[in-house]
Design a protein around this motif. Structure first.
Motif, PDB file in Angstrom:
ATOM      1  N   ALA A  86     -57.566   2.705  51.631  1.00 25.88           N
ATOM      2  CA  ALA A  86     -59.158   1.573  50.574  1.00 25.88           C
ATOM      3  C   ALA A  86     -58.884   2.971  49.373  1.00 25.88           C
ATOM      4  N   VAL A  87     -58.617   4.247  49.127  1.00 28.41           N
ATOM      5  CA  VAL A  87     -58.789   4.579  47.719  1.00 28.41           C
ATOM      6  C   VAL A  87     -57.909   3.383  46.915  1.00 28.41           C
ATOM      7  N   LEU A  88     -56.776   3.627  47.542  1.00 23.72           N
ATOM      8  CA  LEU A  88     -55.722   3.562  47.068  1.00 23.72           C
ATOM      9  C   LEU A  88     -55.920   1.594  46.374  1.00 23.72           C
ATOM     10  N   LEU A  89     -56.195   1.085  47.608  1.00 26.82           N
ATOM     11  CA  LEU A  89     -56.358  -0.748  46.983  1.00 26.82           C
ATOM     12  C   LEU A  89     -57.479  -0.766  46.052  1.00 26.82           C
ATOM     13  N   VAL A  90     -58.727   0.325  45.705  1.00 26.14           N
ATOM     14  CA  VAL A  90     -59.404  -0.002  45.011  1.00 26.14           C
ATOM     15  C   VAL A  90     -59.037   0.707  43.028  1.00 26.14           C
ATOM     16  N   ILE A  91     -58.074   1.500  43.461  1.00 22.08           N
ATOM     17  CA  ILE A  91     -57.978   2.353  42.540  1.00 22.08           C
ATOM     18  C   ILE A  91     -56.421   1.151  41.566  1.00 22.08           C
ATOM     19  N   ILE A  92     -55.771   0.404  42.478  1.00 25.91           N
ATOM     20  CA  ILE A  92     -55.240  -1.000  42.234  1.00 25.91           C
ATOM     21  C   ILE A  92     -55.447  -2.183  42.027  1.00 25.91           C
ATOM     22  N   PHE A  93     -56.950  -2.332  42.538  1.00 25.27           N
ATOM     23  CA  PHE A  93     -57.727  -3.208  42.135  1.00 25.27           C
ATOM     24  C   PHE A  93     -58.490  -3.412  40.796  1.00 25.27           C
ATOM     25  N   VAL A  94     -58.923  -1.848  39.893  1.00 28.75           N
ATOM     26  CA  VAL A  94     -59.516  -1.729  38.964  1.00 28.75           C
ATOM     27  C   VAL A  94     -58.454  -1.778  37.792  1.00 28.75           C
TER      28      VAL A  94
END
Length: 203
Positions: A86-94
């Motif tokens: 989940a953290v990785l997806l948030v980082i990629i989204f940002v």
């Protein structure tokens, strides 16, 4: 003696609002396509932001004892399980939102298209990197056959919780990068629309 014909004096002079609206519509038709140069610099921004945020998150997680320090910041996400994904997806989204925003600001028109172009640059350069890794073996990265084949035994398609989670993460990354880049491109274009409105109707 005036050189302006009498007939032209009677024609109404266009207001600034009319001229500005006409100019913007003309520009949109002429410049509203994808600007690959702007999208490339948006991709550079996205990659830099993803790397920076990944390093910061990994360093913070290591300081708290959640993960062990690793030279590869993205490699720490699987060790954290669902939370790490989940953290990785948030980082990629940002990161890709930032890249799309840069592309939208640079190109001014068709922000969504600029975001899609950032995403296409990502896919294109990933394939190029895989080709170079396959041909030379010097550049570290997935080989071309690993990138395009769907193995029937082992890997993502072998079934099981781990492979299903990896496949879901891969699909999530594709979706998040596209959505983030498109939203960022719209955000970058919105800035120019605000400028246009302020020029038409000064505050």
């Amino acid at each position: 003696m005036s050189t302006v014909p009498e007939a032209e004096r009677t024609q109404p002079f266009p207001t600034f609002k009319d001229a500005r609206t006409h100019l913007t519509s003309q520009q949109a038709r002429r410049l509203g396509g994808i600007r690959w140069g702007s999208a490339f610099f948006g991709w550079v921004t996205a990659m830099g932001m993803v790397g920076l945020l990944s390093a910061l998150v990994t360093a913070g997680a290591a300081a708290l004892g959640l993960v062990s320090p690793t030279p590869d910041p993205v490699a720490a996400a699987p060790a954290m399980g669902v939370a790490g994904a989940a953290v990785l997806l948030v980082i990629i989204f940002v990161g890709f939102y930032s890249g799309g925003y840069v592309a939208g600001r640079m190109a001014r028109f068709a922000g969504a298209r600029q975001g899609v172009a950032v995403w296409l640059w990502t896919l294109f350069l990933a394939v190029i990197g895989a080709v170079i890794a396959t041909v030379t073996g010097v550049v570290s990265g997935p080989q071309l056959d690993e990138l395009v084949r769907l193995p029937m035994s082992g890997g993502l398609m072998s079934g099981g919780v781990l492979s299903a989670g990896a496949a879901a993460l891969a699909v999530g990354v594709l979706v998040v990068t596209l959505v983030g880049a498109v939203l960022g491109g719209l955000g970058g274009m919105r800035y120019h629309r605000k400028v246009d409105r302020d020029l038409v109707v000064p505050g």
